[in-house]
Scaffold this motif. Structure first.
Motif, PDB file in Angstrom:
ATOM      1  N   SER A 203      31.710  34.351  38.291  1.00  0.00           N
ATOM      2  CA  SER A 203      31.208  34.233  39.664  1.00  0.00           C
ATOM      3  C   SER A 203      31.865  35.261  40.589  1.00  0.00           C
ATOM      4  CB  SER A 203      31.473  32.826  40.199  1.00  0.00           C
ATOM      5  OG  SER A 203      32.867  32.627  40.384  1.00  0.00           O
ATOM      6  N   LYS A 204      31.173  35.573  41.683  1.00  0.00           N
ATOM      7  CA  LYS A 204      31.720  36.517  42.657  1.00  0.00           C
ATOM      8  C   LYS A 204      33.014  35.990  43.256  1.00  0.00           C
ATOM      9  CE  LYS A 204      27.357  38.702  43.966  1.00  0.00           C
ATOM     10  NZ  LYS A 204      26.403  38.993  45.072  1.00  0.00           N
ATOM     11  N   ASN A 207      35.842  36.635  40.866  1.00  0.00           N
ATOM     12  CA  ASN A 207      36.172  38.058  40.895  1.00  0.00           C
ATOM     13  C   ASN A 207      36.943  38.423  42.153  1.00  0.00           C
ATOM     14  OD1 ASN A 207      35.062  40.083  38.735  1.00  0.00           O
ATOM     15  ND2 ASN A 207      33.556  38.438  38.856  1.00  0.00           N
ATOM     16  N   LEU A 208      36.516  37.872  43.275  1.00  0.00           N
ATOM     17  CA  LEU A 208      37.195  38.166  44.542  1.00  0.00           C
ATOM     18  C   LEU A 208      38.624  37.628  44.542  1.00  0.00           C
ATOM     19  CD1 LEU A 208      34.299  37.507  47.084  1.00  0.00           C
ATOM     20  CD2 LEU A 208      35.354  39.717  46.525  1.00  0.00           C
ATOM     21  N   ASN A 251      36.597  44.976  38.456  1.00  0.00           N
ATOM     22  CA  ASN A 251      36.077  43.719  38.992  1.00  0.00           C
ATOM     23  C   ASN A 251      35.076  43.951  40.120  1.00  0.00           C
ATOM     24  OD1 ASN A 251      37.454  40.960  37.999  1.00  0.00           O
ATOM     25  ND2 ASN A 251      38.904  42.622  37.759  1.00  0.00           N
ATOM     26  N   ILE A 255      31.010  42.914  40.109  1.00  0.00           N
ATOM     27  CA  ILE A 255      30.281  42.236  41.180  1.00  0.00           C
ATOM     28  C   ILE A 255      29.013  43.000  41.541  1.00  0.00           C
ATOM     29  CG2 ILE A 255      30.371  41.621  43.644  1.00  0.00           C
ATOM     30  CD1 ILE A 255      33.343  41.013  43.264  1.00  0.00           C
TER      31      ILE A 255
END
Length: 356
Positions: A203-204, A207-208, A251, A255
């Motif tokens: 999921s974003k 990753n964030l 990463n 995204i």
């Protein structure tokens, strides 16, 4: 098994290196550390190498070496013959492109582990990559077998061990090639996870979180004054700071992967992507000559104004111009990248050429 997405990534990253990165670093533009944060490209190249191998039809180790090494050496030696021819013509005209005698230049240039002694700017700067790749090639099947042998919970251990080795090597002077080999072995091994990444779809938010944590570590380490913020200096040779930075960049790219793919699939870009995916190594070898051609025009136009927006536009125009003009070399020398070898029943498939 051929992966269309991987072909698009391959073509785009070669365009990015040849057109954009080397415009930033080979031509006058911006003397800031900010541009060094675009230097994630070679990590992506080696990740694609690992991903390509993981999807390929596996041969015996001997057949793999026979099919792989010549795909690098044949185009490379043709490039060296081209360089030698230029020096020969230069001698006839009463000048030279090297500080060596003609005989010494020929002998040293065919040493694939030594950069040819050329006095022209940036003509051979990009060849640092060749010995690193050649050293890594024999280890790719071994690393992949290790990846397959380890259980799911333990597949990440080699990456952790390589990371520790990168930290350790940071305190050792010289050994630049070895440091490059170790660093890019990390990204080849990471490429073996390509299929899993397609299936998992992190999921974003995850990753964030990773990006935030890794960025905090990066800032903390740089604040200790042992490292600098300039990624160009951290890249040659690659250190632990550069590893953290490339993981952050990867990463971010993950995204943006769908947007990147859509760009690569657009009508006019897709044709370029196909050329740069198919003839990537050839285009990489010869693109410095395209830069020699456009350099006088670029410098003249770049110096017309001090406006920062104007200069950014000139960098982008030069990027596009180089990408298009460089295709000339695919037409002239691309056939050497597509040579089929027949050795004891082993035939190279054109669709599986040079996997970087």
């Amino acid at each position: 098994m051929r992966d269309e997405k991987l072909d698009i990534y391959r073509g785009l990253i070669m365009m990015y290196i040849i057109g954009f990165i080397h415009t930033l670093y080979w031509f006058p533009n911006f003397g800031t550390k900010i541009k060094s944060f675009f230097l994630f490209e070679m990590a992506v190249v080696f990740f694609i190498t690992g991903a390509s191998y993981s999807l390929s039809n596996k041969k015996s180790y001997a057949k793999y070496i026979i099919s792989r090494i010549p795909r690098i050496l044949i185009p490379y030696f043709i490039f060296i013959i081209f360089l030698v021819f230029i020096e020969y013509v230069a001698n006839i005209l009463g000048t030279t492109i090297t500080y060596l005698s003609f005989k010494e230049f020929v002998i040293s240039s065919f040493n694939v582990f030594k950069e040819p002694s050329v006095t022209l700017q940036f003509i051979t700067w990009h060849l640092w990559f060749i010995p690193v790749y050649l050293i890594l090639v024999p280890f790719i099947p071994i690393m992949y077998n290790l990846y397959n042998t380890l259980g799911n919970k333990f597949k990440y251990i080699p990456m952790i061990l390589i990371s520790c080795l990168i930290v350790y090597m940071n305190n050792i002077d010289n050994l630049t090639v070895l440091k490059n080999v170790i660093f890019y072995a990390f990204w080849i091994y990471a490429g073996f996870f390509y299929n899993k990444l397609k299936e998992i779809k992190i999921s974003k938010l995850s990753n964030l979180i990773i990006i935030t944590l890794m960025s905090a570590i990066l800032i903390y380490l740089i604040s200790k004054d042992q490292f600098v913020m300039d990624m160009q200096k951290n890249k040659f040779p690659p250190n632990f700071i550069f590893l953290i930075y490339t993981i952050i960049a990867f990463n971010l790219l993950y995204i943006l992967r769908d947007y990147i793919l859509n760009i690569g699939k657009t009508k006019y870009i897709s044709r370029l992507v196909n050329q740069y995916s198919t003839y990537g190594f050839t285009l990489y070898l010869y693109h410095p000559f395209t830069y020699l051609l456009v350099r006088p025009i670029y410098i003249y136009l770049f110096d017309i104004s001090e406006n920062i927006i104007y200069k950014i536009i000139m960098v982008l125009i030069n990027t596009v111009l180089v990408i298009y003009l460089n295709l000339i070399f695919a037409r002239i020398f691309g056939k050497f990248e597509n040579i089929k070898l027949l050795t004891k029943g082993v035939q190279n498939d054109k669709k599986n050429l040079y996997e970087i």
